[in-house]
Design an enzyme around this catalytic site. Structure first.
Site, mmCIF file in Angstrom:
data_model
loop_
_atom_site.group_PDB
_atom_site.id
_atom_site.type_symbol
_atom_site.label_atom_id
_atom_site.label_comp_id
_atom_site.label_asym_id
_atom_site.label_seq_id
_atom_site.Cartn_x
_atom_site.Cartn_y
_atom_site.Cartn_z
ATOM 1 N N ASP A 1 2.555 3.404 -9.726
ATOM 2 C CA ASP A 1 3.687 2.803 -9.019
ATOM 3 C C ASP A 1 4.962 3.401 -9.591
ATOM 4 O O ASP A 1 5.008 3.762 -10.781
ATOM 5 C CB ASP A 1 3.704 1.281 -9.189
ATOM 6 C CG ASP A 1 4.724 0.620 -8.273
ATOM 7 O OD1 ASP A 1 4.352 0.251 -7.139
ATOM 8 O OD2 ASP A 1 5.902 0.494 -8.676
ATOM 9 N N TYR B 1 16.305 -0.558 -7.190
ATOM 10 C CA TYR B 1 15.533 -1.702 -7.687
ATOM 11 C C TYR B 1 16.206 -2.334 -8.898
ATOM 12 O O TYR B 1 16.277 -3.566 -9.028
ATOM 13 C CB TYR B 1 14.118 -1.266 -8.059
ATOM 14 C CG TYR B 1 13.192 -1.119 -6.875
ATOM 15 C CD1 TYR B 1 12.877 -2.209 -6.071
ATOM 16 C CD2 TYR B 1 12.626 0.109 -6.561
ATOM 17 C CE1 TYR B 1 12.026 -2.081 -4.985
ATOM 18 C CE2 TYR B 1 11.774 0.247 -5.470
ATOM 19 C CZ TYR B 1 11.473 -0.851 -4.681
ATOM 20 O OH TYR B 1 10.643 -0.723 -3.608
ATOM 21 N N ARG C 1 0.005 6.708 0.024
ATOM 22 C CA ARG C 1 -0.630 5.404 -0.162
ATOM 23 C C ARG C 1 -2.107 5.418 0.236
ATOM 24 O O ARG C 1 -2.656 4.394 0.606
ATOM 25 C CB ARG C 1 0.113 4.306 0.601
ATOM 26 C CG ARG C 1 1.513 4.024 0.049
ATOM 27 C CD ARG C 1 2.199 2.948 0.872
ATOM 28 N NE ARG C 1 3.523 2.643 0.341
ATOM 29 C CZ ARG C 1 4.479 2.010 1.025
ATOM 30 N NH1 ARG C 1 4.238 1.609 2.261
ATOM 31 N NH2 ARG C 1 5.642 1.768 0.478
ATOM 32 N N ARG D 1 -10.028 -4.175 -7.447
ATOM 33 C CA ARG D 1 -8.778 -4.755 -7.957
ATOM 34 C C ARG D 1 -8.836 -6.263 -8.103
ATOM 35 O O ARG D 1 -7.865 -6.880 -8.580
ATOM 36 C CB ARG D 1 -7.627 -4.415 -7.002
ATOM 37 C CG ARG D 1 -6.906 -3.089 -7.206
ATOM 38 C CD ARG D 1 -5.716 -3.132 -8.163
ATOM 39 N NE ARG D 1 -4.967 -4.343 -8.215
ATOM 40 C CZ ARG D 1 -3.897 -4.629 -7.481
ATOM 41 N NH1 ARG D 1 -3.459 -3.773 -6.583
ATOM 42 N NH2 ARG D 1 -3.253 -5.766 -7.638
ATOM 43 N N ARG E 1 -4.584 0.281 -0.796
ATOM 44 C CA ARG E 1 -4.062 -0.283 0.441
ATOM 45 C C ARG E 1 -5.150 -0.725 1.409
ATOM 46 O O ARG E 1 -5.564 -1.872 1.423
ATOM 47 C CB ARG E 1 -3.111 0.722 1.138
ATOM 48 C CG ARG E 1 -1.924 1.157 0.323
ATOM 49 C CD ARG E 1 -0.891 0.101 0.174
ATOM 50 N NE ARG E 1 -0.282 -0.246 1.432
ATOM 51 C CZ ARG E 1 1.003 -0.501 1.603
ATOM 52 N NH1 ARG E 1 1.815 -0.400 0.583
ATOM 53 N NH2 ARG E 1 1.475 -0.859 2.769
#
Length: 387
Positions: free
Chosen positions: A117, A192, A68, A81, A72
């Site tokens: 992701d 998920y 990560r 972003r 982050r």
């Protein structure tokens, strides 16, 4: 948008020329891995400290990268972003390239991790999902019956052409710094999909695994095919290594992992074996599974912060490099405390065949960026070998 997003490119910082008026240089895509030496042309990344450690060869210093790290905690990440949703960011080659490069520029890490992701390949094949801020991936129609498997068609390179484009840009900018591609492991993706989103107890997932083992096996096998295809796209585009994230597999007992999960993970890792790139396998809370995760086919086993690296080496057995494993929460403490805990990790790793320094999980969002920069410098200095 294909213009400059800000900051100095890695190649420019290293003194490499850039084509005038262009921020990105498109790399030629080879049909050999970035970890191999093409005939007559040595690969730029082959002799990097990171890839040497993956191959369990002598290194000039212990290589460092952080899970990560792309995003982050960095203010430049949050700025670039602004106004862009997570999944959209993952599908824009210009943003992917800029975000992937940011921690390499700032921290001087030994490898870049591709910004993406784990649900990107699922979104690419048409699964109705979104990443909700503060929650994570949310699936509109959870998979709990056999007819729900129809959501999972094969992934083709055309489905993720933006990945190929972004990696081409990145390898041109990174020069001798390796790029790590990654994907979610079948169990974590299944969790998920079955739960419909993040879960603490994985009750629906385990209910399906125990109650309908045939459907479960078919689900994981289909996800293994999708994951394999996604990793192949990244390797063929120029990734020097790949990491398979099994974030939630620590919820399983070893017997359940061996019987119900390991075959699918092994299928993924075997599917990319012929490319010759190092394969890293990481999960959270997997102390009891470390030996099995190595047995599944990884070249490097990632270790979270709960098990010391010397003990992890005993559990994994010979023939594997290890990656890890500083507790990411330590970075909120004093510099002296960070160095003390880092020394403990390095001491536990002193007898390993190969060691890549990393955190025992991902960078926490509020981590002070300067703490990461200082940590990289400390590890490099502390472990520098005489030429």
């Amino acid at each position: 948008m294909r213009g400059r997003l800000g900051g100095t490119s890695v190649r420019a910082a290293q003194g490499h020329p850039r084509r005038a008026g262009h921020f990105f240089i498109r790399a030629k895509i080879w049909r050999v891995s970035a970890n191999e030496r093409p005939t007559g042309q040595p690969s730029q990344t082959y002799d990097s400290a990171f890839l040497k450690a993956c191959r369990r060869e002598p290194v000039p210093h212990t290589p460092v990268w952080f899970m990560r790290q792309a995003g982050r905690s960095l203010p430049e990440y949050r700025k670039v972003r602004e106004g862009t949703q997570m999944l959209e960011s993952c599908m824009r080659p210009d943003l992917v390239t800029e975000i992937t490069l940011q921690p390499v520029r700032r921290h001087n890490v030994d490898a870049a991790i591709f910004f993406s992701d784990i649900v990107v390949p699922l979104k690419a094949i048409g699964v109705d999902l979104d990443i909700k801020p503060g929650i994570g991936p949310v699936v509109a129609q959870p998979i709990r019956r056999r007819e729900d498997l129809a959501q999972l068609r094969d992934l083709t390179p055309e489905d993720v052409s933006y990945v190929t484009e972004a990696i081409g840009m990145l390898t041109g900018e990174l020069g001798s710094t390796p790029l790590i591609g990654f994907a979610g492991a079948p169990f974590t993706l299944a969790s998920y999909l079955v739960e419909g989103g993040p879960s603490k107890n994985h009750e629906h997932t385990k209910a399906l695994m125990y109650g309908d083992p045939e459907l479960w096996a078919d689900l994981l096998d289909r996800l293994a095919e999708i994951t394999s295809a996604f990793l192949k796209v990244q390797i063929e585009a120029g990734a020097s290594a790949v990491q398979l994230f099994d974030s939630w597999v620590g919820a399983l007992a070893p017997a359940d992992y061996r019987r119900s999960v390991m075959p699918a993970s092994a299928k993924v890792l075997e599917s990319v074996a012929s490319y010759g790139v190092p394969r890293i396998h990481f999960g959270v809370g997997t102390g009891e599974l470390l030996g099995l995760m190595g047995e599944a086919g990884a070249d490097v086993v990632g270790v979270d912060y709960r098990v010391a690296l010397d003990e992890a080496a005993r559990r994994v057995g010979p023939g594997k490099a290890l990656q890890g494993n500083l507790d990411p929460a330590v970075l909120f403490s004093t510099e002296e405390a960070v160095r003390t805990k880092t020394d403990e990790v390095l001491a536990a790793a002193s007898g390993l065949e190969g060691h890549i320094f990393n955190l025992g999980h991902g960078v926490l969002p509020t981590t002070p960026p300067d703490a990461l920069t200082r940590l990289v410098d400390y590890v490099h200095t502390k472990t520098a070998r005489q030429a």
